[in-house]
Design a protein around this motif. Structure first.
Motif, short mmCIF file in Angstrom:
data_model
loop_
_atom_site.label_atom_id
_atom_site.label_comp_id
_atom_site.label_asym_id
_atom_site.label_seq_id
_atom_site.Cartn_x
_atom_site.Cartn_y
_atom_site.Cartn_z
N GLN A 196 -0.85 17.37 -75.54
CA GLN A 196 0.29 16.84 -76.16
C GLN A 196 1.22 17.76 -76.90
N ARG A 197 2.52 17.56 -77.28
CA ARG A 197 3.14 18.32 -78.05
C ARG A 197 2.58 19.21 -79.21
N ALA A 198 2.54 20.24 -79.47
CA ALA A 198 1.98 20.91 -80.66
C ALA A 198 2.64 22.03 -80.90
N CYS A 199 2.21 22.68 -81.83
CA CYS A 199 2.42 23.98 -82.47
C CYS A 199 1.75 25.31 -81.65
N LEU A 200 2.17 26.16 -81.70
CA LEU A 200 1.28 27.25 -81.09
C LEU A 200 0.12 27.71 -81.77
N TRP A 201 0.46 27.57 -83.24
CA TRP A 201 -0.59 27.85 -84.08
C TRP A 201 0.25 27.22 -85.63
N THR A 202 -0.68 26.46 -86.45
CA THR A 202 -0.03 26.23 -87.78
C THR A 202 -1.32 25.85 -88.68
N PRO A 203 -1.05 26.36 -89.84
CA PRO A 203 -2.22 25.69 -90.89
C PRO A 203 -1.54 24.73 -91.74
N ARG A 204 -0.23 24.23 -91.39
CA ARG A 204 0.38 23.09 -92.30
C ARG A 204 0.29 21.94 -91.55
N ASP A 205 0.60 20.74 -92.23
CA ASP A 205 0.57 19.51 -91.47
C ASP A 205 2.16 19.24 -90.92
N GLN A 206 3.15 19.67 -91.57
CA GLN A 206 4.69 19.28 -91.38
C GLN A 206 4.89 19.62 -90.03
N PRO A 207 4.80 20.99 -89.54
CA PRO A 207 5.23 21.61 -88.53
C PRO A 207 4.89 20.50 -87.29
N ILE A 208 3.39 20.05 -87.42
CA ILE A 208 3.03 18.94 -86.31
C ILE A 208 4.00 17.90 -86.32
N PHE A 209 4.31 17.42 -87.38
CA PHE A 209 5.10 16.08 -87.50
C PHE A 209 6.45 16.27 -86.95
N ASP A 210 6.85 17.66 -87.26
CA ASP A 210 8.08 17.90 -86.60
C ASP A 210 8.51 17.71 -85.24
N LYS A 211 7.28 17.85 -84.72
CA LYS A 211 7.49 17.79 -83.14
C LYS A 211 7.52 16.51 -82.59
N TYR A 212 7.33 15.31 -83.58
CA TYR A 212 7.37 14.14 -82.98
C TYR A 212 8.49 13.29 -83.86
N LYS A 249 7.11 27.14 -85.55
CA LYS A 249 8.16 26.77 -84.84
C LYS A 249 8.17 26.93 -83.35
N ILE A 250 7.17 27.57 -83.05
CA ILE A 250 6.99 27.93 -81.48
C ILE A 250 6.26 26.73 -81.03
#
Length: 223
Positions: free
Chosen positions: A207-223, A31-32
């Protein structure tokens, strides 16, 4: 006997605590967000693509920076179709890629080895003639300099031989007629997954990204 039970209990409690903490981290830390760089000359389109679990980066097959087909050759695919205009790259655990085409075929031993970095990794390259934006496919615009950084990131994820060429994995486990697998650097684990690789790629090119993520959905939430 009591000591053995206590030791076993402590081990089990430790495992449960680890799992709980990992799941909390995997839910909260993504979420960060990491903000995108502020640039004005965004002239190159790339895409992020997910199958619902795994994120690929899709880039132009040919550009002023690079012709990917000279490194990742059409002849390495079953179809050998040379009409593609895009190429997708994904990174992941080698055994998982080659032995688990569907989740129904996932074996515990494969998942365990992948989670704890007990096997090697692979790059998966897939040629596309075109892409259509939707919930699973998002377009991202880069500057020339940002794309140059992304190219370097992807290239550094491939293992190369003494001549500097990428190393094709000889397998019949291709997903279709337009893809192939190659030896990769690093090892997959709980903290560095296929989606972590893709997220880091976005960070590498500003580009917009997560501080860290093991999952795909948080990446796409940024777009």
């Amino acid at each position: 006997m009591k000591k053995s039970y206590k030791v076993l209990l402590h081990i089990l409690l430790g495992l449960v605590a680890f799992v709980v903490l990992y799941l909390l981290a995997a839910f909260l830390i993504p979420k960060i967000g990491v903000p995108a760089e502020k640039v004005t000359d965004k002239t190159i389109d790339i895409y992020i693509l997910t199958n619902g679990v795994h994120t690929d980066l899709v880039v132009p097959l040919r550009s002023a920076q690079l012709d990917w087909s000279k490194q990742v050759k059409f002849e390495n695919t079953k179809g050998k179709d040379t009409t593609a205009k895009w190429i997708a790259f994904g990174w992941g655990d080698k055994v998982f890629y080659l032995s688990t085409p569907t989740w129904a075929q996932l074996r515990f031993s494969v998942a365990f080895k992948a989670a704890f970095a007990l096997s090697t990794s692979a790059m998966h390259a897939t040629f596309y003639k075109g892409l259509k934006e939707n919930a699973s496919c998002k377009r991202v615009k880069l500057s020339t300099e940002q794309y140059t950084r992304l190219v370097a990131y992807i290239q550094n994820s491939f293992q190369t031989n003494a001549a500097g060429n990428v190393i094709k994995i000889n397998t019949n486990a291709n997903y279709d007629d337009s893809d192939a697998f190659y030896e990769a650097t690093r090892r997959y684990n709980l903290f560095y997954t296929c989606n972590t690789w893709a997220n880091n790629a976005l960070k590498a090119c500003g580009q917009r990204a997560c501080l860290w993520t093991p999952r795909d959905q948080p990446i796409f939430d940024k777009y």
